[in-house]
Structures are given as structure tokens and as C-alpha cells.
Scaffold this active site. Structure first.
Site, PDB file in Angstrom:
ATOM      1  N   ASP A 212      41.846  37.292  33.771  1.00 51.92           N
ATOM      2  CA  ASP A 212      41.799  37.688  35.109  1.00 51.92           C
ATOM      3  C   ASP A 212      43.475  37.810  35.687  1.00 51.92           C
ATOM      4  O   ASP A 212      44.373  37.524  35.050  1.00 51.92           O
ATOM      5  CB  ASP A 212      40.881  36.870  36.032  1.00 51.92           C
ATOM      6  CG  ASP A 212      41.567  35.389  36.020  1.00 51.92           C
ATOM      7  OD1 ASP A 212      42.360  35.101  35.467  1.00 51.92           O
ATOM      8  OD2 ASP A 212      41.167  34.625  36.720  1.00 51.92           O
TER       9      ASP A 212
ATOM     10  N   CYS B 224      54.592  21.941  36.302  1.00 53.99           N
ATOM     11  CA  CYS B 224      53.863  22.760  35.533  1.00 53.99           C
ATOM     12  C   CYS B 224      53.675  22.406  33.933  1.00 53.99           C
ATOM     13  O   CYS B 224      54.812  22.176  33.486  1.00 53.99           O
ATOM     14  CB  CYS B 224      54.246  24.261  35.340  1.00 53.99           C
ATOM     15  SG  CYS B 224      53.532  25.571  34.413  1.00 53.99           S
TER      16      CYS B 224
ATOM     17  N   GLN C 222      37.514  37.819  43.674  1.00 56.53           N
ATOM     18  CA  GLN C 222      38.201  38.200  44.891  1.00 56.53           C
ATOM     19  C   GLN C 222      37.890  37.358  45.926  1.00 56.53           C
ATOM     20  O   GLN C 222      38.060  37.647  47.059  1.00 56.53           O
ATOM     21  CB  GLN C 222      37.745  39.866  45.334  1.00 56.53           C
ATOM     22  CG  GLN C 222      38.386  40.581  44.580  1.00 56.53           C
ATOM     23  CD  GLN C 222      37.491  41.976  44.062  1.00 56.53           C
ATOM     24  OE1 GLN C 222      36.207  41.823  43.888  1.00 56.53           O
ATOM     25  NE2 GLN C 222      37.985  43.296  44.006  1.00 56.53           N
ATOM     26  N   THR C 223      37.405  36.134  45.918  1.00 57.38           N
ATOM     27  CA  THR C 223      37.157  35.071  46.814  1.00 57.38           C
ATOM     28  C   THR C 223      37.719  33.847  46.282  1.00 57.38           C
ATOM     29  O   THR C 223      37.574  33.274  45.202  1.00 57.38           O
ATOM     30  CB  THR C 223      35.749  35.033  46.999  1.00 57.38           C
ATOM     31  OG1 THR C 223      35.015  36.288  47.235  1.00 57.38           O
ATOM     32  CG2 THR C 223      35.483  34.257  48.603  1.00 57.38           C
TER      33      THR C 223
ATOM     34  N   GLU D 197      30.851  32.604  38.900  1.00 54.01           N
ATOM     35  CA  GLU D 197      31.976  33.612  38.564  1.00 54.01           C
ATOM     36  C   GLU D 197      31.682  34.872  39.385  1.00 54.01           C
ATOM     37  O   GLU D 197      32.765  35.472  39.621  1.00 54.01           O
ATOM     38  CB  GLU D 197      31.548  33.852  36.812  1.00 54.01           C
ATOM     39  CG  GLU D 197      32.154  32.751  35.905  1.00 54.01           C
ATOM     40  CD  GLU D 197      33.744  32.367  36.609  1.00 54.01           C
ATOM     41  OE1 GLU D 197      34.493  33.227  36.762  1.00 54.01           O
ATOM     42  OE2 GLU D 197      33.991  31.209  35.899  1.00 54.01           O
TER      43      GLU D 197
ATOM     44  N   TRP E 149      30.184  23.660  40.245  1.00 52.25           N
ATOM     45  CA  TRP E 149      30.057  24.516  39.116  1.00 52.25           C
ATOM     46  C   TRP E 149      30.469  23.820  37.876  1.00 52.25           C
ATOM     47  O   TRP E 149      30.291  24.438  36.694  1.00 52.25           O
ATOM     48  CB  TRP E 149      30.122  26.010  39.211  1.00 52.25           C
ATOM     49  CG  TRP E 149      31.291  26.268  39.739  1.00 52.25           C
ATOM     50  CD1 TRP E 149      32.394  26.428  38.778  1.00 52.25           C
ATOM     51  CD2 TRP E 149      31.851  26.447  40.945  1.00 52.25           C
ATOM     52  NE1 TRP E 149      33.458  26.952  39.776  1.00 52.25           N
ATOM     53  CE2 TRP E 149      33.020  26.817  40.934  1.00 52.25           C
ATOM     54  CE3 TRP E 149      30.896  26.686  42.361  1.00 52.25           C
ATOM     55  CZ2 TRP E 149      33.600  27.295  42.217  1.00 52.25           C
ATOM     56  CZ3 TRP E 149      31.608  26.612  43.341  1.00 52.25           C
ATOM     57  CH2 TRP E 149      32.918  27.105  43.411  1.00 52.25           C
TER      58      TRP E 149
ATOM     59  N   TYR F   5      35.540  40.168  31.610  1.00 59.10           N
ATOM     60  CA  TYR F   5      35.905  38.794  32.053  1.00 59.10           C
ATOM     61  C   TYR F   5      34.739  37.756  32.358  1.00 59.10           C
ATOM     62  O   TYR F   5      34.816  36.554  31.832  1.00 59.10           O
ATOM     63  CB  TYR F   5      36.814  38.988  33.509  1.00 59.10           C
ATOM     64  CG  TYR F   5      37.013  37.508  34.086  1.00 59.10           C
ATOM     65  CD1 TYR F   5      37.971  36.594  33.654  1.00 59.10           C
ATOM     66  CD2 TYR F   5      36.097  37.254  35.203  1.00 59.10           C
ATOM     67  CE1 TYR F   5      37.792  35.240  34.337  1.00 59.10           C
ATOM     68  CE2 TYR F   5      35.905  36.035  35.825  1.00 59.10           C
ATOM     69  CZ  TYR F   5      37.029  35.156  35.329  1.00 59.10           C
ATOM     70  OH  TYR F   5      36.888  33.835  35.927  1.00 59.10           O
TER      71      TYR F   5
ATOM     72  N   CYS G 249      50.787  28.263  39.021  1.00 61.03           N
ATOM     73  CA  CYS G 249      51.650  29.348  38.859  1.00 61.03           C
ATOM     74  C   CYS G 249      51.118  30.396  39.767  1.00 61.03           C
ATOM     75  O   CYS G 249      50.528  31.515  39.475  1.00 61.03           O
ATOM     76  CB  CYS G 249      51.452  29.999  37.405  1.00 61.03           C
ATOM     77  SG  CYS G 249      52.499  31.018  36.998  1.00 61.03           S
TER      78      CYS G 249
ATOM     79  N   CYS H  15      56.958  25.410  39.121  1.00 63.09           N
ATOM     80  CA  CYS H  15      57.199  25.039  37.893  1.00 63.09           C
ATOM     81  C   CYS H  15      57.516  23.721  37.553  1.00 63.09           C
ATOM     82  O   CYS H  15      57.519  23.288  36.717  1.00 63.09           O
ATOM     83  CB  CYS H  15      58.672  25.843  37.525  1.00 63.09           C
ATOM     84  SG  CYS H  15      58.232  27.879  37.771  1.00 63.09           S
TER      85      CYS H  15
ATOM     86  N   TYR I 115      32.029  42.223  49.723  1.00 67.54           N
ATOM     87  CA  TYR I 115      32.020  42.948  48.647  1.00 67.54           C
ATOM     88  C   TYR I 115      30.303  42.861  48.078  1.00 67.54           C
ATOM     89  O   TYR I 115      30.053  42.267  47.093  1.00 67.54           O
ATOM     90  CB  TYR I 115      32.707  42.406  47.366  1.00 67.54           C
ATOM     91  CG  TYR I 115      34.284  42.474  47.844  1.00 67.54           C
ATOM     92  CD1 TYR I 115      34.726  43.535  47.660  1.00 67.54           C
ATOM     93  CD2 TYR I 115      34.978  41.297  48.238  1.00 67.54           C
ATOM     94  CE1 TYR I 115      36.335  43.790  47.862  1.00 67.54           C
ATOM     95  CE2 TYR I 115      36.281  41.311  48.590  1.00 67.54           C
ATOM     96  CZ  TYR I 115      36.919  42.649  48.203  1.00 67.54           C
ATOM     97  OH  TYR I 115      38.247  42.549  48.513  1.00 67.54           O
TER      98      TYR I 115
HETATM   99  S1  SF4 Z   1      56.764  27.336  34.451  1.00 63.85           S
HETATM  100 FE1  SF4 Z   1      54.408  27.453  34.622  1.00 63.85          FE
HETATM  101  S2  SF4 Z   1      54.310  27.918  37.070  1.00 63.85           S
HETATM  102 FE2  SF4 Z   1      56.584  28.279  36.294  1.00 63.85          FE
HETATM  103  S3  SF4 Z   1      56.261  30.613  35.889  1.00 63.85           S
HETATM  104 FE3  SF4 Z   1      56.177  29.360  34.132  1.00 63.85          FE
HETATM  105  S4  SF4 Z   1      53.770  29.220  33.721  1.00 63.85           S
HETATM  106 FE4  SF4 Z   1      54.189  29.754  36.001  1.00 63.85          FE
END
Ligand code: SF4
Length: 352
Positions: A146, A210, A50-51, A45, A32, A128, A200, A207, A90
Site C-alpha cells: 500500500d 526506526c 484512505q481513512t 481493511e 481488529w 492489497y 516512516c 529515522c 467513499y
Molecule cells: S530510516 Fe526508517 S524512517 Fe527513516 S527513511 Fe528509512 S525507513 Fe523511513
């Protein structure tokens, strides 16, 4: 805390650039994601609620093949819609999607609204989902919040207010709106959700890879796992049910169609009861044998399903509303909820 105060000294533009560059590099391929068709984005969406993505992909492909547009979905019989959804759980989502498609065809001349405010008026579309469809399909400048976005925002700004408070969620919507990249709202919203789903994560935020780590207060404080803050404990409810596989000598089994307002509305199940005594009161205790035990979670319920079997020689032994004798070979094409599908699979396996 007011949004202006939260964002004071926060490099909004740099954050947007870093997030969008990461998204363009790292986004997962999903069927999609290469379309602006609002119907397809809407279906994805609703299925994704929940999946997980990898569960949804085959269902999405099957659905789009069966109902390629809103008109095809609106004219489909309810049994076919539920059968296509079977296994996703659901089931109310499928019914709402069907109702909303009928409303788009009947009241809106087959045109899916382009604005979140109008999308929200359709059955099954909340703030949402409306934001996701409007921003991705129509580039409307609306945010989405969300569970993934809640986690990122509360970590990014180390927000200590409990997310069980409606004021906290309302502030997060404002914050997401202030961060939104207005030139690419759909990509920005998907990037936020993708980051929450793949980097995250709730238990194990990565991190080190990230794109937001230089902006993230929880990471700076080494307190990633302290956010989001929740003050209430989840209350799970345990439920025990007794399902009966009643068979005729010719191999047919009794199924019952569930009525509105009870578990698994519209789907077929083996007759099930709240207690053994209730079950025995209808079919008698003699000849009832245990077949097994299944556990299943749905919303806040933890269901233990005890399965019993009994051979029947009289077709009218059970007076169960909405019931029908079904040949075993037809179980495959009958829409059953997950735990009853497991029972059906056991019976089909045993027959081989
Ligand atoms: S650095 Fe990125 S992965 Fe780590 S807590 Fe913060 S937003 Fe989340």
C-alpha cells in the site's frame, strides 16, 4: 531493476528480525488486531482504505455490533448499511462490501475464501486487501503493498524509478514478496504498514527511532524526503455546487436520494445543482437566501458547496426525482454524505 539486484548484499534475515521485534514492542492496540476472524479483518481493511486508524475505530465497533458476521451483513437492508457507514466517506466501499457479503453467503456457503487469489474475485477486494486478509487471517505467504509499504521500500533501497510507472509498482510487489517473513506473513505485513503509518511518515520520517535505519539507504544518504519519486503532479478538479434547503412551514425539509452513477449514490442529500441558474430554474429566484458556504474534498475533487435556503408553502414546488419531505428530527437517522450532514447539523443547531 530486478529484485535480485536490489537485494544484493541486503541482510534480509536481520531486517525481518529487527522489524518484527519492533512491531511486537510498539504495535498500537486496535480492535481488529486481537482476532483471526477473516470477516472482521476484511471490514477493518476496507474501512482503513484512505481513512486513518483513529477515525476508523468507532465506526468499526459500531459496524461489528450491527453486523457481527458475514451473514448478518448480507441480510441487512442497504439503507442500514449506508447509515452505519455514514461519515466514513467513499461510500462505494460500503456498497461493495455489502455485495461481496451477499456473494459469500449465496455462492460460497458463508465461507470467506482463505486464498488471496480467490478473495480478489469478490467485489471491492483488490490485490492489497486480498493479501492483507489472506496473510493476517489465514497465514498465507503473500505480501501487501500500500502507500506505506511503497514509501518504506523506496526509501530503504533508494529506488529512483517513478512510482507512477506500473513496472515500478510491480517490482515493489516482487520486492515485498522477497522480504516477507514466511513464518509470520500477517505480522510482517502489519509491521511494514505500521512502520509507514507511525515512523516512516511522508513529511516527517522519524529515522532516529526506526528499526530499519541501519538498513536504510535513503537515510544513509540523508535523502529520505526524495523518496518515493513521483514525476506527475496531482491534478485536482474544483467543483462548485449549489445546495438548496427548501422548508415547509411545519419544519420539514426536502431531501433527494442520489441515483447510481452520480455523487454519493444511494445516500440522501439536500437537492443540489451545478449552478445557481439551474437551481433558480426549478425553484424560482424569489425568496432564496444564502445560508453559507462549505468546502469538502473527495478523491480528486475540491468541492465548494454554496448553501441556499427558501421557505415553501406548496408541497409540490420542486419536481426533483427521488425526493421526499423529511421532518428535521429525522435527519439524524438519515444517511447523508459529510457536506450535507454539516448542513443538517446547522439546521438542527439553529432549531435549539
Ligand atoms: S530510516 Fe526508517 S524512517 Fe527513516 S527513511 Fe528509512 S525507513 Fe523511513
Amino acid at each position: 531493476m530486478p529484485v535480485m539486484k536490489i537485494l544484493k548484499n541486503f541482510p534480509v534475515k536481520k531486517f525481518r528480525r529487527a522489524l518484527l521485534a519492533w512491531y511486537q514492542r510498539e504495535k498500537r492496540v486496535m480492535p481488529w488486531r486481537n482476532t483471526k476472524d477473516p470477516y472482521k479483518i476484511w471490514v477493518s481493511e476496507i474501512m482503513l482504505q484512505q481513512t486513518q486508524v483513529k477515525t476508523v475505530i468507532p465506526y468499526y465497533k459500531k459496524w461489528i455490533a450491527a453486523f457481527p458476521d458475514v451473514r448478518a451483513l448480507a441480510s441487512a437492508p442497504p439503507g442500514k448499511v449506508l447509515k452505519c457507514w455514514e461519515g466514513l466517506g467513499y461510500y462505494r466501499r460500503a456498497g461493495m462490501l455489502h455485495r461481496a457479503a451477499k456473494s459469500v453467503v449465496k455462492d460460497l456457503d458463508c465461507k470467506i475464501p482463505a486464498r488471496a487469489a480467490l478473495l480478489k474475485e469478490l467485489p471491492g477486494i483488490g490485490r492489497y486487501t486480498a493479501g492483507a486478509i489472506a496473510s493476517i487471517a489465514f497465514d498465507e505467504k503473500v505480501p501487501v503493498v500500500d502507500g506505506n509499504v511503497v514509501r518504506i521500500l523506496t526509501r530503504l533501497f533508494a529506488l529512483r524509478q517513478s512510482i507512477e510507472l506500473s513496472a515500478a509498482i510491480s517490482a515493489l510487489w516482487d520486492l515485498a514478496g522477497a522480504l516477507l517473513e514466511e513464518r509470520a506473513p500477517g505480522d510482517f505485513n502489519q509491521a511494514m504498514m505500521e512502520l509507514g503509518a507511525t515512523v516512516c511518515s511522508p513529511q516527517n520520517p522519524e529515522c532516529g527511532r526506526c528499526p530499519a535505519r541501519t538498513f536504510c539507504k535513503a537515510h544513509r544518504l540523508k535523502r529520505e524526503m526524495f523518496f518515493p519519486v513521483r514525476t506527475r503532479k496531482e491534478n485536482y478538479e474544483s467543483v462548485t455546487m449549489h445546495a438548496l434547503v427548501l422548508s415547509l412551514p411545519d419544519g420539514r425539509v426536502l431531501l433527494q436520494r442520489q441515483l447510481a452513477g452520480y455523487w454519493w449514490t444511494g445516500l440522501w442529500t439536500f437537492p443540489f445543482f451545478n449552478s445557481f441558474r439551474e437551481m433558480a430554474g426549478i425553484c424560482g429566484e424569489k425568496g432564496v437566501r444564502p445560508l453559507g458556504k462549505l468546502c469538502h474534498s473527495v478523491t480528486r475533487y475540491r468541492i465548494e458547496l454554496r448553501v441556499w435556503t427558501k421557505n415553501s408553502s406548496r408541497k409540490n414546488l420542486l419536481h426533483v426525482a427521488g425526493s421526499r419531505w423529511v421532518p428535521l428530527k429525522n435527519l439524524k437517522k438519515t444517511a447523508l454524505p459529510a457536506p450535507h450532514r454539516k448542513i443538517a447539523n446547522l439546521l438542527l443547531e439553529a432549531r435549539k
